[in-house]
Design a protein around this motif. Structure first.
Motif, mmCIF file in Angstrom:
data_model
loop_
_atom_site.group_PDB
_atom_site.id
_atom_site.type_symbol
_atom_site.label_atom_id
_atom_site.label_comp_id
_atom_site.label_asym_id
_atom_site.label_seq_id
_atom_site.Cartn_x
_atom_site.Cartn_y
_atom_site.Cartn_z
ATOM 1 N N ARG A 100 42.536 38.322 41.925
ATOM 2 C CA ARG A 100 41.781 39.425 42.527
ATOM 3 C C ARG A 100 40.594 38.916 43.332
ATOM 4 N NH1 ARG A 100 39.838 42.485 45.087
ATOM 5 N NH2 ARG A 100 39.205 44.630 44.794
ATOM 6 N N TYR A 101 39.868 37.928 42.796
ATOM 7 C CA TYR A 101 38.670 37.447 43.478
ATOM 8 C C TYR A 101 38.667 35.942 43.737
ATOM 9 C CZ TYR A 101 36.790 42.082 42.499
ATOM 10 O OH TYR A 101 36.596 43.444 42.452
ATOM 11 N N HIS A 102 39.770 35.271 43.505
ATOM 12 C CA HIS A 102 39.840 33.843 43.828
ATOM 13 C C HIS A 102 41.281 33.387 43.979
ATOM 14 C CE1 HIS A 102 40.231 33.547 39.348
ATOM 15 N NE2 HIS A 102 41.034 32.537 39.652
ATOM 16 N N VAL A 118 43.164 22.652 42.729
ATOM 17 C CA VAL A 118 41.883 23.220 43.155
ATOM 18 C C VAL A 118 41.843 24.658 42.649
ATOM 19 C CG1 VAL A 118 40.389 23.800 45.094
ATOM 20 C CG2 VAL A 118 41.849 21.773 45.224
ATOM 21 N N GLU A 119 40.815 25.001 41.892
ATOM 22 C CA GLU A 119 40.781 26.338 41.306
ATOM 23 C C GLU A 119 39.573 27.147 41.758
ATOM 24 O OE1 GLU A 119 40.098 26.581 37.049
ATOM 25 O OE2 GLU A 119 39.330 24.541 37.046
ATOM 26 N N LYS A 120 39.767 28.460 41.688
ATOM 27 C CA LYS A 120 38.707 29.442 41.914
ATOM 28 C C LYS A 120 38.032 29.322 43.278
ATOM 29 C CE LYS A 120 38.070 30.263 37.001
ATOM 30 N NZ LYS A 120 37.200 30.357 35.839
ATOM 31 N N ILE A 121 38.855 29.193 44.310
ATOM 32 C CA ILE A 121 38.333 29.291 45.673
ATOM 33 C C ILE A 121 38.027 30.767 45.927
ATOM 34 C CG2 ILE A 121 38.877 28.986 48.128
ATOM 35 C CD1 ILE A 121 40.791 26.760 47.278
ATOM 36 N N PRO A 122 36.813 31.115 46.291
ATOM 37 C CA PRO A 122 36.449 32.526 46.470
ATOM 38 C C PRO A 122 37.366 33.241 47.463
ATOM 39 C CG PRO A 122 34.492 31.146 46.494
ATOM 40 C CD PRO A 122 35.667 30.214 46.520
ATOM 41 N N TYR A 123 37.780 34.451 47.080
ATOM 42 C CA TYR A 123 38.725 35.216 47.910
ATOM 43 C C TYR A 123 38.698 36.668 47.450
ATOM 44 C CZ TYR A 123 43.263 36.835 49.718
ATOM 45 O OH TYR A 123 44.260 37.548 50.338
ATOM 46 N N ASP A 124 38.840 37.589 48.379
ATOM 47 C CA ASP A 124 38.860 39.005 48.049
ATOM 48 C C ASP A 124 40.239 39.562 48.408
ATOM 49 O OD1 ASP A 124 38.174 41.557 47.328
ATOM 50 O OD2 ASP A 124 37.023 41.987 49.142
ATOM 51 N N LEU A 125 41.049 39.837 47.378
ATOM 52 C CA LEU A 125 42.404 40.334 47.609
ATOM 53 C C LEU A 125 42.362 41.816 47.972
ATOM 54 C CD1 LEU A 125 45.481 40.060 47.555
ATOM 55 C CD2 LEU A 125 45.412 40.442 45.083
ATOM 56 N N ILE A 304 28.149 43.878 37.862
ATOM 57 C CA ILE A 304 28.755 43.059 36.806
ATOM 58 C C ILE A 304 30.255 42.904 37.035
ATOM 59 C CG2 ILE A 304 29.322 43.043 34.331
ATOM 60 C CD1 ILE A 304 26.556 44.274 33.873
ATOM 61 N N THR A 305 30.771 41.686 36.825
ATOM 62 C CA THR A 305 32.183 41.380 37.033
ATOM 63 C C THR A 305 32.861 41.035 35.717
ATOM 64 O OG1 THR A 305 31.825 39.004 37.358
ATOM 65 C CG2 THR A 305 31.605 40.427 39.304
ATOM 66 N N LEU A 306 34.178 40.965 35.758
ATOM 67 C CA LEU A 306 34.946 40.576 34.575
ATOM 68 C C LEU A 306 34.546 39.173 34.118
ATOM 69 C CD1 LEU A 306 37.204 41.104 32.534
ATOM 70 C CD2 LEU A 306 38.856 40.315 34.244
ATOM 71 N N THR A 307 34.317 38.274 35.055
ATOM 72 C CA THR A 307 33.897 36.909 34.718
ATOM 73 C C THR A 307 32.594 36.916 33.929
ATOM 74 O OG1 THR A 307 34.988 36.040 36.697
ATOM 75 C CG2 THR A 307 33.316 34.645 35.672
ATOM 76 N N ASP A 308 31.653 37.783 34.328
ATOM 77 C CA ASP A 308 30.374 37.888 33.613
ATOM 78 C C ASP A 308 30.587 38.301 32.156
ATOM 79 O OD1 ASP A 308 28.820 37.304 35.897
ATOM 80 O OD2 ASP A 308 28.894 39.391 36.551
ATOM 81 N N VAL A 347 55.028 35.232 21.588
ATOM 82 C CA VAL A 347 54.254 36.016 22.552
ATOM 83 C C VAL A 347 53.051 35.165 22.950
ATOM 84 C CG1 VAL A 347 52.864 38.080 22.967
ATOM 85 C CG2 VAL A 347 54.974 38.252 21.628
ATOM 86 N N ILE A 348 52.922 34.903 24.238
ATOM 87 C CA ILE A 348 51.819 34.081 24.749
ATOM 88 C C ILE A 348 50.823 34.978 25.464
ATOM 89 C CG2 ILE A 348 51.170 32.120 26.194
ATOM 90 C CD1 ILE A 348 54.113 31.203 26.025
ATOM 91 N N LEU A 349 49.551 34.843 25.118
ATOM 92 C CA LEU A 349 48.491 35.569 25.807
ATOM 93 C C LEU A 349 47.874 34.652 26.856
ATOM 94 C CD1 LEU A 349 46.677 37.153 22.704
ATOM 95 C CD2 LEU A 349 48.510 38.159 24.094
ATOM 96 N N GLY A 350 47.933 35.072 28.113
ATOM 97 C CA GLY A 350 47.369 34.287 29.201
ATOM 98 C C GLY A 350 46.486 35.147 30.083
ATOM 99 N N GLY A 351 46.029 34.582 31.201
ATOM 100 C CA GLY A 351 45.135 35.300 32.083
ATOM 101 C C GLY A 351 43.685 35.131 31.659
ATOM 102 N N SER A 352 42.777 35.617 32.478
ATOM 103 C CA SER A 352 41.349 35.338 32.278
ATOM 104 C C SER A 352 40.811 35.848 30.937
ATOM 105 C CB SER A 352 40.543 35.939 33.428
ATOM 106 O OG SER A 352 40.734 37.340 33.504
ATOM 107 N N ILE A 353 41.261 37.025 30.478
ATOM 108 C CA ILE A 353 40.718 37.576 29.225
ATOM 109 C C ILE A 353 41.140 36.743 28.020
ATOM 110 C CG2 ILE A 353 40.632 39.625 27.740
ATOM 111 C CD1 ILE A 353 41.025 41.343 30.176
ATOM 112 N N SER A 354 42.270 36.035 28.133
ATOM 113 C CA SER A 354 42.722 35.202 27.013
ATOM 114 C C SER A 354 41.754 34.053 26.736
ATOM 115 C CB SER A 354 44.126 34.651 27.286
ATOM 116 O OG SER A 354 44.094 33.636 28.272
ATOM 117 N N THR A 355 40.881 33.731 27.715
ATOM 118 C CA THR A 355 39.916 32.641 27.510
ATOM 119 C C THR A 355 38.812 33.032 26.529
ATOM 120 O OG1 THR A 355 38.587 33.298 29.437
ATOM 121 C CG2 THR A 355 40.352 31.701 29.813
ATOM 122 N N THR A 356 38.793 34.296 26.090
ATOM 123 C CA THR A 356 37.851 34.676 25.020
ATOM 124 C C THR A 356 38.382 34.268 23.650
ATOM 125 O OG1 THR A 356 38.815 36.902 24.822
ATOM 126 C CG2 THR A 356 36.954 36.641 26.347
ATOM 127 N N GLY A 357 39.577 33.694 23.607
ATOM 128 C CA GLY A 357 40.110 33.128 22.364
ATOM 129 C C GLY A 357 40.347 34.154 21.274
#
Length: 408
Positions: A100-102, A118-125, A304-308, A347-357
């Motif tokens: 969505r944003y990178h 290369v990760e998280k290059i800024p981008y607005d989808l 505030i963003t999801l990353t925050d 069942v595998i949990l992935g994506g940005s929210i999964s980084t909250t462990g």
């Protein structure tokens, strides 16, 4: 002058002996790429071909630099045979993960080594021509800065969220304002053969091929990001459905609410249990007077963003942790339904929210225990993605490799 293997791949006029030889070469490469290195005797048995034929074709691949001689193998007696396998630098594949944003980008070699990432290059989808232009410019810049020449890059895989028809290359959620398939539009702009894939399916395949999956064949990958995606593997194969749209888990009408999803319908799982929902709930709580460390960085809740929020949860912010747990319980109820339907091994949990462990995993696990049939979920493991941001990149590259070389 005889054609190279990759020239033969794109030659649709091949017939007779030439076509049979190309087919055997593809099977050799499939064996090397997906199984292991092998001797000539192993290949002859696997391909059901004569030793002289295998030797001749193998020598052609050796001369082109596609196959490497890894030397003698141990033998119980007699002459020791040579071991052959893919040369890592025989060819490379590009993966493009559009978030969505990178954007994440990667270069994979034939041996599944991630040469560059290369990760998280800024981008607005956005679903606009300008957003597509920006995407293509970022990919071209990445290609121009690679340590390998363009002639070595065999294909690019682009992952997008939403409805993707992988067979035709059309996207029906983003950049669908051109009569041509989006894959061809991007291909013309970056100058490299391009394939389109749904992001959750590519992430699922990445984990299946190089991540947390061991011997499991029936696997669900739940992509927890701004939206909710699902990649389905049945008996080790990605499941696409009739038109390539299988896995729209986030758009199950799960709630009796008046919240309109971005798909245009009300009550979708995404309206209450996605990253976008988490941001909305967090902002509402701030307007009600709740406190959080996030406001040290921002003047207004709307900023505030999801990353925050994810960063705050991982740094023990109570509001962030409580809201992650709240959406986790709702997600768990949805995943419980999937477990009842598919009876998966994993069942595998992935994506940005999964980084909250465990902040997201434990409430999901609790809801699964509560809402799924115990006899069914007893056989299902719930784990977090091991590859993280690299899952989609690796999956995209390997799917391109399979499609180009017919290795699937």
């Amino acid at each position: 002058m005889s054609q190279t293997f990759f020239e033969e791949l794109n030659n649709e006029t091949l017939g007779g002996v030439a076509y049979k030889n190309l087919s055997l070469k593809k099977k050799m490469i499939a064996y090397f790429a997906n199984i292991n290195n092998a001797t000539i005797a192993d290949l002859a048995k696997e391909l059901n071909a004569s030793t002289p034929k295998v030797t001749t074709l193998l020598n052609e691949l050796l001369q082109e630099g596609l196959v490497h001689d890894y030397g003698k193998v141990d033998s119980t007696g007699g002459r020791r045979p040579n071991l052959y396998g893919m040369a890592p630098d025989a060819g490379f594949f590009i993966g493009v993960e559009v978030k969505r944003y990178h954007i994440n980008l990667g270069l994979l070699d034939f041996k599944k080594n991630l040469v560059k990432f290369v990760e998280k290059i800024p981008y607005d989808l956005q679903n606009t021509a300008a957003s597509l232009d920006d995407l293509c410019k970022i990919v071209v810049k990445f290609i121009d800065e690679l340590p390998v020449g363009r002639e070595k890059i065999l294909g690019a895989g682009v992952n997008l969220s939403g409805r993707i028809n992988y067979a035709t290359g059309y996207s029906y959620s983003f950049f669908h304002f051109d009569e041509e398939p989006l894959s061809r539009v991007i291909e013309a702009r970056i100058g490299i053969r391009t394939f389109l894939e749904n992001d959750s399916r590519a992430m699922a395949y990445g984990e299946f091929s190089s991540g947390t999956v061991n011997n499991e064949k029936n696997v669900l990958f739940v992509n927890l990001d701004h939206g909710i995606g699902l990649g389905i593997l049945i008996n080790g194969q990605l499941y696409y459905g009739k038109s390539g749209f299988a896995g729209e888990f986030g758009h199950i009408p799960f709630f009796n609410n008046e919240l309109i999803c971005h798909c245009g319908k009300k009550g979708c799982l995404e309206t209450e249990a996605s990253g976008a929902a988490l941001v909305r709930k967090f902002q509402e709580k701030l307007k009600e007077g709740f406190s959080t460390v996030v406001m040290r960085k921002h003047k207004q809740p709307e900023q505030i963003t999801l990353t925050d929020i994810i960063h705050a949860a991982n740094n023990d912010d109570m509001l962030a942790i409580e809201l992650v747990a709240e959406i986790g319980e709702k997600l768990g109820k949805g995943i419980a339904m999937l477990i009842n339907l598919f009876n998966p091994e994993l069942v595998i949990l992935g994506g940005s929210i999964s980084t909250t462990g465990d902040y997201i995993r434990l409430p999901i696990k609790s809801a699964i225990n509560k809402f799924s049939l115990s006899l069914v979920n007893n056989d299902t493991q719930l784990i977090l993605s091991r590859l993280g941001e690299k899952a989609g990149i690796i999956g995209a590259c390997l799917l391109v490799r399979n499609k180009l070389l017919s290795l699937a």
